[in-house]
Design a protein around this motif. Sequence first.
Motif, PDB file in Angstrom:
ATOM      1  N   ARG A 227       9.020  41.113  38.174  1.00  0.00           N
ATOM      2  CA  ARG A 227      10.128  40.334  38.725  1.00  0.00           C
ATOM      3  C   ARG A 227       9.739  38.866  38.848  1.00  0.00           C
ATOM      4  NH1 ARG A 227      11.769  37.675  42.878  1.00  0.00           N
ATOM      5  NH2 ARG A 227       9.879  38.028  44.049  1.00  0.00           N
ATOM      6  N   GLU A 228       8.529  38.603  39.331  1.00  0.00           N
ATOM      7  CA  GLU A 228       8.076  37.219  39.472  1.00  0.00           C
ATOM      8  C   GLU A 228       7.985  36.521  38.114  1.00  0.00           C
ATOM      9  OE1 GLU A 228       4.456  37.324  41.740  1.00  0.00           O
ATOM     10  OE2 GLU A 228       5.483  37.996  43.556  1.00  0.00           O
ATOM     11  N   LYS A 229       7.508  37.231  37.101  1.00  0.00           N
ATOM     12  CA  LYS A 229       7.440  36.647  35.757  1.00  0.00           C
ATOM     13  C   LYS A 229       8.843  36.344  35.227  1.00  0.00           C
ATOM     14  CE  LYS A 229       3.156  38.908  34.281  1.00  0.00           C
ATOM     15  NZ  LYS A 229       2.579  39.942  33.400  1.00  0.00           N
ATOM     16  N   LEU A 230       9.762  37.260  35.466  1.00  0.00           N
ATOM     17  CA  LEU A 230      11.132  37.069  35.002  1.00  0.00           C
ATOM     18  C   LEU A 230      11.775  35.861  35.665  1.00  0.00           C
ATOM     19  CD1 LEU A 230      13.588  38.078  33.388  1.00  0.00           C
ATOM     20  CD2 LEU A 230      14.136  39.554  35.319  1.00  0.00           C
ATOM     21  N   VAL A 231      11.615  35.732  36.962  1.00  0.00           N
ATOM     22  CA  VAL A 231      12.171  34.587  37.682  1.00  0.00           C
ATOM     23  C   VAL A 231      11.550  33.294  37.164  1.00  0.00           C
ATOM     24  CG1 VAL A 231      12.265  33.445  39.941  1.00  0.00           C
ATOM     25  CG2 VAL A 231      12.816  35.878  39.751  1.00  0.00           C
ATOM     26  N   SER A 232      10.250  33.297  36.976  1.00  0.00           N
ATOM     27  CA  SER A 232       9.556  32.109  36.487  1.00  0.00           C
ATOM     28  C   SER A 232      10.042  31.712  35.091  1.00  0.00           C
ATOM     29  CB  SER A 232       8.048  32.368  36.466  1.00  0.00           C
ATOM     30  OG  SER A 232       7.370  31.279  35.912  1.00  0.00           O
ATOM     31  N   LYS A 233      10.172  32.687  34.206  1.00  0.00           N
ATOM     32  CA  LYS A 233      10.619  32.414  32.835  1.00  0.00           C
ATOM     33  C   LYS A 233      12.065  31.934  32.830  1.00  0.00           C
ATOM     34  CE  LYS A 233       9.846  32.337  28.446  1.00  0.00           C
ATOM     35  NZ  LYS A 233       8.901  31.388  27.864  1.00  0.00           N
ATOM     36  N   THR A 234      12.891  32.512  33.690  1.00  0.00           N
ATOM     37  CA  THR A 234      14.283  32.093  33.786  1.00  0.00           C
ATOM     38  C   THR A 234      14.376  30.632  34.219  1.00  0.00           C
ATOM     39  OG1 THR A 234      14.964  34.341  34.326  1.00  0.00           O
ATOM     40  CG2 THR A 234      16.497  32.584  34.901  1.00  0.00           C
ATOM     41  N   LYS A 235      13.593  30.257  35.219  1.00  0.00           N
ATOM     42  CA  LYS A 235      13.580  28.861  35.676  1.00  0.00           C
ATOM     43  C   LYS A 235      13.079  27.933  34.583  1.00  0.00           C
ATOM     44  CE  LYS A 235      13.045  29.820  40.607  1.00  0.00           C
ATOM     45  NZ  LYS A 235      12.171  29.707  41.782  1.00  0.00           N
ATOM     46  N   GLU A 236      12.065  28.374  33.853  1.00  0.00           N
ATOM     47  CA  GLU A 236      11.501  27.571  32.763  1.00  0.00           C
ATOM     48  C   GLU A 236      12.551  27.330  31.676  1.00  0.00           C
ATOM     49  OE1 GLU A 236       8.395  28.461  29.171  1.00  0.00           O
ATOM     50  OE2 GLU A 236       7.786  29.131  31.167  1.00  0.00           O
ATOM     51  N   LEU A 237      13.263  28.386  31.271  1.00  0.00           N
ATOM     52  CA  LEU A 237      14.293  28.245  30.241  1.00  0.00           C
ATOM     53  C   LEU A 237      15.451  27.390  30.728  1.00  0.00           C
ATOM     54  CD1 LEU A 237      14.335  31.876  28.807  1.00  0.00           C
ATOM     55  CD2 LEU A 237      13.496  29.816  27.662  1.00  0.00           C
ATOM     56  N   ASP A 238      15.808  27.540  31.989  1.00  0.00           N
ATOM     57  CA  ASP A 238      16.882  26.720  32.549  1.00  0.00           C
ATOM     58  C   ASP A 238      16.497  25.247  32.534  1.00  0.00           C
ATOM     59  OD1 ASP A 238      19.373  26.177  33.786  1.00  0.00           O
ATOM     60  OD2 ASP A 238      18.374  26.097  35.733  1.00  0.00           O
ATOM     61  N   ALA A 239      15.263  24.953  32.910  1.00  0.00           N
ATOM     62  CA  ALA A 239      14.798  23.561  32.901  1.00  0.00           C
ATOM     63  C   ALA A 239      14.736  23.015  31.474  1.00  0.00           C
ATOM     64  CB  ALA A 239      13.422  23.467  33.562  1.00  0.00           C
ATOM     65  N   GLN A 240      14.304  23.850  30.542  1.00  0.00           N
ATOM     66  CA  GLN A 240      14.155  23.413  29.155  1.00  0.00           C
ATOM     67  C   GLN A 240      15.507  23.171  28.485  1.00  0.00           C
ATOM     68  OE1 GLN A 240      11.831  26.117  26.790  1.00  0.00           O
ATOM     69  NE2 GLN A 240      12.096  24.958  24.905  1.00  0.00           N
ATOM     70  N   TYR A 241      16.455  24.061  28.709  1.00  0.00           N
ATOM     71  CA  TYR A 241      17.732  23.974  28.005  1.00  0.00           C
ATOM     72  C   TYR A 241      18.886  23.473  28.874  1.00  0.00           C
ATOM     73  CZ  TYR A 241      15.337  26.525  24.338  1.00  0.00           C
ATOM     74  OH  TYR A 241      14.450  26.901  23.363  1.00  0.00           O
TER      75      TYR A 241
END
Length: 101
Positions: free
Chosen positions: A39-53
């Motif tokens: 869950r923590e990895k998913l949240v982190s990746k989601t935030k990363e993609l949101d910031a990137q795109y």
Amino acid sequence: IDEKYQVRQRVEAAGAAAAAKAGEIDEQYKVREKVEATREKLVSKTKELDAQYGISDAVSAAAKAATLKAGALFSKFEAPAAGKNDIAAPPPNAELPAVEK
């Protein structure tokens, strides 16, 4: 029926046994820890993609633009007289706004 067959006590005992077994499985296989880490990895990746795109910003801007366009469209229609109709109709000479693609 409950007094004769002790249904409630049997159900409660089965529930307690199931909870105990689930605890044993969790302890043996570390299910909760693995789920939490994932869950923590998913949240982190989601935030990363949101910031990137800029997904959140784009969705927010699109929602705001749609709200403004809807407001502009509905402001061109006049409200019906009290008790006349439940649905507002545009005046006969009203022009509808062009739809952007």
